[in-house]
Scaffold this motif. Sequence first.
Motif, PDB file in Angstrom:
ATOM      1  N   GLN B 689     -34.739  -8.312 -27.617  1.00 35.81           N
ATOM      2  CA  GLN B 689     -33.582  -9.204 -27.553  1.00 35.81           C
ATOM      3  C   GLN B 689     -33.018  -9.317 -26.134  1.00 35.81           C
ATOM      4  OE1 GLN B 689     -32.815 -10.940 -30.236  1.00 35.81           O
ATOM      5  NE2 GLN B 689     -34.568  -9.872 -31.129  1.00 35.81           N
ATOM      6  N   LEU B 690     -33.503  -8.454 -25.252  1.00 34.95           N
ATOM      7  CA  LEU B 690     -32.985  -8.474 -23.884  1.00 34.95           C
ATOM      8  C   LEU B 690     -33.803  -9.483 -23.096  1.00 34.95           C
ATOM      9  CD1 LEU B 690     -31.078  -7.190 -21.832  1.00 34.95           C
ATOM     10  CD2 LEU B 690     -32.772  -5.429 -21.437  1.00 34.95           C
ATOM     11  N   ASN B 691     -33.292 -10.705 -22.985  1.00 33.95           N
ATOM     12  CA  ASN B 691     -34.130 -11.777 -22.446  1.00 33.95           C
ATOM     13  C   ASN B 691     -34.070 -11.916 -20.934  1.00 33.95           C
ATOM     14  OD1 ASN B 691     -31.492 -12.439 -23.202  1.00 33.95           O
ATOM     15  ND2 ASN B 691     -31.902 -14.614 -22.930  1.00 33.95           N
ATOM     16  N   ASN B 736     -26.971 -15.456 -25.765  1.00 30.09           N
ATOM     17  CA  ASN B 736     -26.415 -14.169 -25.361  1.00 30.09           C
ATOM     18  C   ASN B 736     -24.916 -14.042 -25.636  1.00 30.09           C
ATOM     19  OD1 ASN B 736     -28.715 -14.632 -22.816  1.00 30.09           O
ATOM     20  ND2 ASN B 736     -28.887 -12.966 -24.267  1.00 30.09           N
ATOM     21  N   ARG B 737     -24.249 -15.155 -25.738  1.00 29.98           N
ATOM     22  CA  ARG B 737     -22.848 -15.214 -26.180  1.00 29.98           C
ATOM     23  C   ARG B 737     -21.915 -14.321 -25.369  1.00 29.98           C
ATOM     24  NH1 ARG B 737     -25.773 -13.828 -30.618  1.00 29.98           N
ATOM     25  NH2 ARG B 737     -24.506 -12.029 -31.169  1.00 29.98           N
ATOM     26  N   LEU B 738     -22.167 -14.182 -24.079  1.00 32.05           N
ATOM     27  CA  LEU B 738     -21.270 -13.356 -23.267  1.00 32.05           C
ATOM     28  C   LEU B 738     -20.188 -14.200 -22.604  1.00 32.05           C
ATOM     29  CD1 LEU B 738     -23.912 -10.968 -21.693  1.00 32.05           C
ATOM     30  CD2 LEU B 738     -22.138 -10.348 -23.330  1.00 32.05           C
ATOM     31  N   LYS B 739     -20.247 -15.467 -22.828  1.00 29.12           N
ATOM     32  CA  LYS B 739     -19.238 -16.408 -22.280  1.00 29.12           C
ATOM     33  C   LYS B 739     -19.155 -16.274 -20.764  1.00 29.12           C
ATOM     34  CE  LYS B 739     -16.593 -19.754 -23.266  1.00 29.12           C
ATOM     35  NZ  LYS B 739     -17.317 -20.992 -23.542  1.00 29.12           N
TER      36      LYS B 739
END
Lengths: 157, 935
Positions: B689-691, B736-739
Motif C-alpha cells: 500500500q506504500l506507493n 493516500n488521503r493525506l490532504k
Amino acid sequence: MSKLKDEVELLRTIPVFSELPANKLKLLAFASDHMDYKDGEVLFEQGDVADSAYVVIKGGADVLVTPEGETQSNKVAELGPNSFIGDMAILADITRTATIRANAPLSTLRIRKDHLIDMMQDSPTFTMAVLRELVLRLKKTTSDLSDAQAEVARLKG
Amino acid sequence: MRTGPCLTSVWDIDLATTDPFEEANRPLDKKLLRYIWRNTRAEQIWILMVVIASMPTYFLVLDLPVRIINEPIQGVGFESADATLQFLDLSISLPEFLGGATWQIFEGFALERWPYLLALSCSFLTLITINGLFKFYINTYKGRLGERMLRRMRYQLVDRVLRFPINHFRRVKGSEVASMVKDEVEPFGEFIGDAFVQPVYLGGQALVAFIFIMLQSFWLGMIAVGVIAIQVTVIPYLRRRILELGRQRQITARLLSGRIGEIVDGIAAVHVNDTSNYERAELTHRLGKIFFIRYELYQRKFFIKFLNNFLAQVTPFLFYVVGGYFAIRGTLNVGQLLGVINAYKDLPAPINGLVQWDQKRVDIEVKYAQIVEQFNVSGTMDARMQAPTTDKIDPLTGTIVVSNLGVVDDTATVLLEDADFSMEVSDIVAAIGPIGSGAGTLANTIAGLQAPTSGRLMIADRKMQDLPEAIRGRRFAFAGSESYLPQSSLFDAIVYVSKHVPLVPADPDNLPEPLHPRAAAEVKASGNSTLDYQADWVDYEAMGISGPDELYRKIHEVLEVVEMDDVVYALAMRQKLDPTTYPQLTDKLIDMRNAMNDRISQSELNDFVSVWDWDRYNENASIAENLLFGTPVDEDTLQTDRLSRNEHIRAVLRDEQLDRAMFDMGMELAETAIELFADLSPDNPFFEQLNFMTPEQLESYPPILQRAREKGFDGASDADKGMLIELPFGYIEKRNRLKLLDEKLEERILKARHRFHETLPDDMKEAISIYDVESYNPINSLQDNILFGKIAYGTSNASEKVNELIGELMDELGIRDDIFRIGLEFDIGTGGKRLSENQRQRIVLGRALLKGCDLLIINRGLNSLDGRAQAKLVKRVVERARNTEHRFGVLWVLATSRLAEEFDQVLVFDRQRLVAKGTPQDLAQSSDTYKSMVA
C-alpha cells in the motif's frame, strides 16, 4: 485535517480497534480504501468469497439474509456509523453469511483480509479485542436462539 | 493426408517387427566408444582416411629441413662451384629384398645451389600450407561430427524423459535432469570428434616422428622410447585419483543444481519458517565439499603437468649430450641432429595428446556411465506407443471394464484395491471419496498416468495399457488438480492439447523463424525428430471446426463454459499494443476512447473515471503523472523513480517555486512512512500500500528527515532535497488521503505542467509520450488508452461499471473478437504464474473441452475454486457433455462430493476401495457412505 486523520479518529471509537497503538491504527487506515456507495448499492452478497471487512463511516446499511432453500431475503438488522462489518467471514475463510446493502449514501473504510490478519498476528491485545467482540456476538446469538426456541415451544404448546 | 486406415492400423502395430522405433527403444550403450562408433561409423572412417592421407605430408614437413640444411646450406653435393642437384626427381625404389629396382617417374630439374635452396624452401612453405589445410579440414570435420553427436545425445536423452514411466518422476528432480542434458553432456561433443581420430592422428604423428628419429639415429630413438615409456606408465597411474575426483565433482555439482532448484521452488517455506540461514549453512557445507574436491583435483593436475613438462625438457638435454657426442665423433651430421631435435619437439605433443586422450576417454566413460545409469530407466515406454500418426483416429466407443484393479506405488503403499466396475465411454460418471480414497488413483490409471499393478483394465475388449498415446492422448481429455503451464502465450497454452502431429506444412516462404539451408540434412545426420515444429499442428477437425478461422470462436466458446472469457478481455486491457502492428485496431480504439468520453461526461460514470484534461488536475493520478502529463518512454533520460534528478524537471519546479512545496510534502510523507512502516519487515503485505516509497528506500529516510528538520529547505543539501522532492511524485491525493494538496497547489502544478511542456528541451521530446486524445499511446495499456484517464479511487464497483461500458462499446465498434485475440496473446509467465491457480485450473479444464474428446477425465480439477464456482462449472460441463452436438463421456473425481447428484452414475470410494456404485438416487437410498459424503 486530512481525511486519513478523520478515519483514524473514527476507528479509535470502535471498541475492537480502541486497543491498537496509534501508529498501527494509522497504518490500518492508511492501507485501507475509502469506499463510497450510493443508496441501494450492495457491498457484498451472501455466499461471496470474503476478502475484506468494512467500517461504516457515514450512512447506514441493511443486513439481508436468504435462508437456505429460499429465494427471498429477509432484513435481519440495520447498521449505522461505526459498525464493523464482515469480519467473521474473513477470519474463518467462509463465504459471506449475509448481504449488505446501503440504505442511504454510505461511506466506508474497506480493510483487506491480509492486513487485518497481519494486525492480529502482530498485536495480541488486538486479537483479544476481536475475540471479545466475537464472544459478545455469540452470546447475543445464543440468547436470541434460546428466546426463539422458547417462542417456538410456546407456539407449539 | 488424414484419410485411409484408421484406429486399427495404429492399434495393430506388431511390436515384434523392426523399425525406426527399435533404435529409440534400445537402451543406451553401456560403453561410450561403442555408442559413438555405432552412430558415426561412416563419418569416423572417412575422417580416419583423411588423417592417414595427411601423414606423408607431415613426414615431408619433418624431412625437408634436414635436406635444406645439409644440401644447399652446408653444401653437401655442391662441392664444386657449378655443381647442380636434381630438384623434384620422383622415383620409386623397391627395397633391397625385392630386387631394389628403381623406376624414374620424373627426372626433375637440375638447379644450382642458390636456386636449389630457394626451391627447397618454397616446397617447405607449400608443404606446411598443405599440412595446415589438412589440420583445418580435420578439425572442422571433427567439430561438426562432435556437435552432431551432442545434438543426437541430447535429443535421445530428452526423448527418453518423454517416455519415462510416470512414477519415475517422483524420484528425479527437473533441474538435475536439465543439468545432465545441458552441462554434463557438453564435454562429450568435444570428445566424440576425437574419439577415433585423435588416437590415429596423434599416434600416426608420433609414429612418423619416431620413425624419423630412428632413421637418423638408433640411440637417440631409444632415448625417446625410454622417456615415452615413463610418461605412458607413470602418468596414468597418477591420474587414477583424478578420475575419481572428477566423478565426485560431477555428482556434487549435479546435486548442487538440484538443491538450488529446490530452494527456488520452496522459497515460501524458507520465508515463513526463517530457515534462510539453515539454507545458507547447507549451501556453505555443499560448496565446501565441492571446493576441496576441486582443489585436490587442481593440485594433482598441475603436478602431472609439471612432471610431463619436466620429462619433455629432459629429453632434449639427453639429445644435446648424446647427439652432440655422436656429431663430434662424426657418426651423426649436424643436419640430422637438428632434425632429430626438431622432430622430438613434435613428439611429446602427440604422445601427451595420446595420454590425454586416453585419460579423457576414461573420464568421459565415467561420466557417460553415470548418465546412462540415470537414463536407462526400467519400464521406459515403448517408442511405438508415441508414434506420430496423421491417420484419423476414430472415436472411441465401447465399454471400459475394470476388474480386480489394484494399484500399489513404489513404496508398497496400496493406492487402490480390488476395484470392479464398468462404464460406457459415453457415460457420465462421478467418483467421490476423500483424498487418498482411491478415486483419484482410478482416474489416473484410466488416463494412463499410473500403471495398474494387478487386475485388468480393458476398453472395448482390449487392454488399456496397449492403447498408444495417439489414441489415449487424442480421444481422452484430462484435467488434474496440478495446473502447471509452461511459459507461453495464453493462446499457445490453450491449443497445446491439440498439437499431436504436424498437419499443414509451414509456408516455406513465410516462416516465423527462417531455417538454415542445411537444417533438414543436419536433422537427419543427428537422428533428431523430422517433424516440423513450425508446421500447423492444431487438430481442427477433432475440435469439430474446419480450420484456423473458426479457432478463436471455438476457444471463446469453451472459455465461456469455464468462465474465463471475461478474464481474457481483462487481460487484453492490460496488454500494450504497437499501433504499427495493429493499425486498424488502434484506430478503432481511439474511436472507442471518444465514444467513452462522450458517455462518461453524460452519465453517472463521471464519478468513476477522471479523464485527462490539459487544464485540470487529476486527483486520482500521482503528482508525477499530473506534472508530466504523459508517460516516460526512454528510461535513460526520464526514469520514473528518479524524476527529481532530471535537470528540466528541477528547473520547472524551481521556476514555479514548487520545489519548496514538494520538499515540505516530502517531509510529511517521509514522516508518515517512517511512523507507520519503520517497524515492519520488508515483506509485510502492508508495504504493497506504500506507493511512494520502497521498503529499501524507507531505511535511508530517517537521517534525511532529521537533517531536513534542522536545516530547513534553504539549508538542506542537494542530495537531501532530491530525496525528499522525489517522494511526493508518487503521491495520489484520492488514494493516500493525506490532504497534502489544496486547490492552490494543484493550480501551481498545472502551471508547472504547462511550463514543462512549453520549455521541453529537444533531447527530451522523444523521452516522453504525451497524453494526446487524438493518438494511440503504445507505452500505455489498452485500458489506459481507452479510458484516457484514471478509474476513481473510493467509488464502489467503478471498474465493473467501466468494464461493462467497455464491453458495450466493443460490440458497437465490432472489435470484440480483436480484443479477445489480444487477450489471448497475454504471456502467462513461468509455470503460468501470472495467472492465479484458480484461473490455471479453469484453463486446463477449458482446453480439455476444446480438444474434442470421447471421454473427459477430471481428477479434482477445480479444487482451488470455491464451492459455488465448482458447482456451477460441474453443471455446465455435464450439460455440455450431454448436449448431442458434442456428446462425450465424463469421469469426474469430485472435490465436492455433493455435486455427485448431477451425474448419471456415481462411484463411491473409501479407504482405497470402491465401496458403492449406482445412480445418485439409488445410492441415496442404499449407501450410508454416500449419504455421509454428500450430506
